[in-house]
Design a protein around this motif. Structure first.
Motif, PDB file in Angstrom:
ATOM      1  N   ASP A 112       6.197  -6.435   2.108  1.00  0.00           N
ATOM      2  CA  ASP A 112       6.749  -5.505   1.118  1.00  0.00           C
ATOM      3  C   ASP A 112       8.143  -6.112   0.845  1.00  0.00           C
ATOM      4  OD1 ASP A 112       4.651  -3.461   0.730  1.00  0.00           O
ATOM      5  OD2 ASP A 112       5.076  -3.115   2.990  1.00  0.00           O
ATOM      6  N   ALA A 113       8.262  -6.889  -0.524  1.00  0.00           N
ATOM      7  CA  ALA A 113       9.501  -7.201  -0.736  1.00  0.00           C
ATOM      8  C   ALA A 113      10.691  -6.317  -0.818  1.00  0.00           C
ATOM      9  CB  ALA A 113       9.557  -8.089  -1.954  1.00  0.00           C
ATOM     10  N   LEU A 114      11.786  -6.623  -0.399  1.00  0.00           N
ATOM     11  CA  LEU A 114      13.036  -5.677  -0.511  1.00  0.00           C
ATOM     12  C   LEU A 114      14.256  -6.900  -0.871  1.00  0.00           C
ATOM     13  CD1 LEU A 114      14.610  -3.294   0.139  1.00  0.00           C
ATOM     14  CD2 LEU A 114      15.243  -4.202   2.505  1.00  0.00           C
TER      15      LEU A 114
ATOM     16  N   THR B  16      -4.794 -24.879   9.354  1.00  0.00           N
ATOM     17  CA  THR B  16      -5.990 -25.261   8.406  1.00  0.00           C
ATOM     18  C   THR B  16      -5.429 -25.604   6.936  1.00  0.00           C
ATOM     19  OG1 THR B  16      -6.306 -23.064   7.456  1.00  0.00           O
ATOM     20  CG2 THR B  16      -7.382 -23.890   9.520  1.00  0.00           C
ATOM     21  N   GLY B  17      -4.103 -25.165   6.549  1.00  0.00           N
ATOM     22  CA  GLY B  17      -3.648 -25.478   5.226  1.00  0.00           C
ATOM     23  C   GLY B  17      -4.300 -24.482   4.055  1.00  0.00           C
ATOM     24  N   GLU B  18      -5.052 -23.606   4.611  1.00  0.00           N
ATOM     25  CA  GLU B  18      -5.666 -22.629   3.627  1.00  0.00           C
ATOM     26  C   GLU B  18      -4.444 -21.838   2.874  1.00  0.00           C
ATOM     27  OE1 GLU B  18      -8.925 -18.725   3.962  1.00  0.00           O
ATOM     28  OE2 GLU B  18      -8.082 -19.971   5.789  1.00  0.00           O
ATOM     29  N   SER B  19      -4.943 -21.615   1.667  1.00  0.00           N
ATOM     30  CA  SER B  19      -3.834 -20.637   0.976  1.00  0.00           C
ATOM     31  C   SER B  19      -3.894 -19.188   1.487  1.00  0.00           C
ATOM     32  CB  SER B  19      -4.175 -20.686  -0.574  1.00  0.00           C
ATOM     33  OG  SER B  19      -3.334 -19.736  -1.263  1.00  0.00           O
ATOM     34  N   LEU B  20      -2.776 -18.531   1.507  1.00  0.00           N
ATOM     35  CA  LEU B  20      -2.648 -17.310   1.980  1.00  0.00           C
ATOM     36  C   LEU B  20      -1.905 -16.530   0.966  1.00  0.00           C
ATOM     37  CD1 LEU B  20      -0.836 -17.803   5.401  1.00  0.00           C
ATOM     38  CD2 LEU B  20      -3.352 -17.510   4.930  1.00  0.00           C
ATOM     39  N   VAL B  21      -1.812 -16.997  -0.474  1.00  0.00           N
ATOM     40  CA  VAL B  21      -1.212 -16.245  -1.388  1.00  0.00           C
ATOM     41  C   VAL B  21      -2.331 -15.280  -2.136  1.00  0.00           C
ATOM     42  CG1 VAL B  21       0.206 -17.919  -1.996  1.00  0.00           C
ATOM     43  CG2 VAL B  21      -1.796 -17.740  -3.229  1.00  0.00           C
ATOM     44  N   SER B  22      -1.863 -14.027  -2.402  1.00  0.00           N
ATOM     45  CA  SER B  22      -2.656 -12.969  -2.814  1.00  0.00           C
ATOM     46  C   SER B  22      -1.906 -12.064  -3.794  1.00  0.00           C
ATOM     47  CB  SER B  22      -3.282 -12.124  -1.606  1.00  0.00           C
ATOM     48  OG  SER B  22      -4.082 -11.046  -1.917  1.00  0.00           O
ATOM     49  N   GLU B  23      -2.541 -11.562  -4.928  1.00  0.00           N
ATOM     50  CA  GLU B  23      -2.063 -10.584  -5.758  1.00  0.00           C
ATOM     51  C   GLU B  23      -2.333  -9.064  -5.337  1.00  0.00           C
ATOM     52  OE1 GLU B  23      -0.375 -11.057  -8.376  1.00  0.00           O
ATOM     53  OE2 GLU B  23      -0.888 -13.047  -9.081  1.00  0.00           O
ATOM     54  N   ALA B  24      -3.199  -9.088  -4.260  1.00  0.00           N
ATOM     55  CA  ALA B  24      -3.399  -7.694  -3.801  1.00  0.00           C
ATOM     56  C   ALA B  24      -1.837  -7.004  -2.999  1.00  0.00           C
ATOM     57  CB  ALA B  24      -4.339  -7.864  -2.427  1.00  0.00           C
ATOM     58  N   ASP B  25      -2.108  -5.584  -2.955  1.00  0.00           N
ATOM     59  CA  ASP B  25      -0.788  -4.841  -2.545  1.00  0.00           C
ATOM     60  C   ASP B  25      -0.441  -5.559  -0.999  1.00  0.00           C
ATOM     61  OD1 ASP B  25       1.000  -2.863  -2.411  1.00  0.00           O
ATOM     62  OD2 ASP B  25      -0.276  -1.879  -1.242  1.00  0.00           O
ATOM     63  N   GLY B  26       0.532  -5.809  -0.941  1.00  0.00           N
ATOM     64  CA  GLY B  26       0.958  -6.152   0.644  1.00  0.00           C
ATOM     65  C   GLY B  26       0.646  -7.551   0.853  1.00  0.00           C
ATOM     66  N   GLY B  27       0.087  -8.462  -0.121  1.00  0.00           N
ATOM     67  CA  GLY B  27       0.092  -9.749   0.155  1.00  0.00           C
ATOM     68  C   GLY B  27       1.050 -10.540  -0.245  1.00  0.00           C
ATOM     69  N   TRP B  28       0.949 -11.820  -0.100  1.00  0.00           N
ATOM     70  CA  TRP B  28       2.038 -12.999  -0.333  1.00  0.00           C
ATOM     71  C   TRP B  28       1.804 -13.417  -1.774  1.00  0.00           C
ATOM     72  CZ3 TRP B  28       6.587 -13.739   2.297  1.00  0.00           C
ATOM     73  CH2 TRP B  28       7.381 -14.980   1.639  1.00  0.00           C
ATOM     74  N   HIS B  29       2.677 -13.049  -2.543  1.00  0.00           N
ATOM     75  CA  HIS B  29       2.533 -13.231  -3.906  1.00  0.00           C
ATOM     76  C   HIS B  29       2.606 -14.792  -4.298  1.00  0.00           C
ATOM     77  CE1 HIS B  29       3.374  -8.684  -5.473  1.00  0.00           C
ATOM     78  NE2 HIS B  29       2.641  -8.877  -4.241  1.00  0.00           N
ATOM     79  N   PRO B  30       1.853 -15.265  -5.330  1.00  0.00           N
ATOM     80  CA  PRO B  30       1.728 -16.560  -5.605  1.00  0.00           C
ATOM     81  C   PRO B  30       3.044 -17.102  -6.094  1.00  0.00           C
ATOM     82  CG  PRO B  30      -0.254 -15.555  -6.449  1.00  0.00           C
ATOM     83  CD  PRO B  30       0.690 -14.464  -5.954  1.00  0.00           C
ATOM     84  N   GLN B  31       4.023 -16.461  -6.482  1.00  0.00           N
ATOM     85  CA  GLN B  31       5.180 -16.744  -7.026  1.00  0.00           C
ATOM     86  C   GLN B  31       6.335 -16.900  -5.944  1.00  0.00           C
ATOM     87  OE1 GLN B  31       3.846 -13.872  -8.297  1.00  0.00           O
ATOM     88  NE2 GLN B  31       2.657 -14.800 -10.163  1.00  0.00           N
TER      89      GLN B  31
END
Length: 245
Positions: free
Chosen positions: A98-100, A46-61
């Motif tokens: 969870d970024a390492l 769908t191309g829908e955005s998956l970014v999220s500022e929530a804990d465990g989300g894919w951050h916008p940056q």
């Protein structure tokens, strides 16, 4: 990502593949960089955005720059340009991100990959290079070196003589893997050794719903069957068809 960082362009052009499944195997390209974010920043269909500022989300940056042989993302954060873009990874399919951090910056990571590609048979030197470049051997790098040790042990334990397939022998057939189980990395390593394939080629093979690991008489495959099942893989022995059937 606009403007496109020159440091990232240089890293992607280098495109070093060392061979370890947890290291980069598939690189993004500047011309198709946004498409490479599918499944991480955007939903593939769908191309829908998956970014999220929530804990465990894919951050916008966060932007994916490469994928490991197990499709785990290696990524940078656009708000860390002043630090030279530290490199991160996170396990795919864990239900959260969870970024390492695995390298202090892109340039260092690129040089480290090139150096590792030149000493793939020297684990002590590889570990020294990682410590020098990153300051420590964290869980990511330790898993890579542990996988190398396990691969070497597999090479020592597996029989070296090939057993030819004999379609006239009732007990001759193909050993198939029908499900990888939870320890995908270890199963891929075992398949690589059994089939005499590079890890990258073995990884492509195991993407099929089921695939052949070996052929021969059933008795000669008992050791291999036991190893695969111990790793959690599901296997099936398929007797060869008799002539005329």
């Amino acid at each position: 990502m606009k403007p496109f960082p020159e440091a990232l362009r240089t890293f992607l052009a280098q495109g070093t593949v060392v061979g370890d499944l947890l290291l980069p195997m598939h690189y993004a390209t500047p011309d198709h960089f946004e498409a490479f974010q599918s499944g991480f920043r955007t939903q593939g269909l769908t191309g829908e955005s998956l970014v999220s500022e929530a804990d465990g989300g894919w951050h916008p940056q966060w932007y994916v720059i490469a994928l490991s042989g197990l499709d785990d993302p290696l990524f940078i954060a656009t708000d860390e340009a002043d630090s030279g873009y530290p490199v991160y990874t996170a396990p795919h399919g864990a239900g959260r991100w969870d970024a390492l951090q695995i390298a202090p910056d892109l340039a260092t990571f690129g040089r480290l990959l090139q150096a590792l590609a030149e000493v793939t048979d020297d684990d002590l030197e590889s570990e020294r290079l990682v410590r020098t470049a990153t300051g420590s051997v964290n869980e990511y790098w330790r898993e890579i070196f542990d996988a190398r040790v396990e691969q070497a042990e597999l090479e020592e334990e597996l029989p070296t003589d090939d057993v030819p397939c004999d379609p006239d022998d009732f007990t001759s057939g193909d050993l198939m893997v029908t499900a990888l189980g939870p320890q995908k990395l270890k199963v891929v390593q075992l398949v690589s050794q059994c089939r005499g394939l590079a890890l990258k080629d073995a990884l492509a093979l195991v993407e099929a719903p089921e695939f052949q690991v070996a052929c021969g008489v059933r008795r000669s495959l008992h050791h291999l069957i036991a190893k695969l099942e111990a790793l959690g893989a599901t296997v099936a022995f398929r007797p060869a068809r008799s002539p005329g059937r």
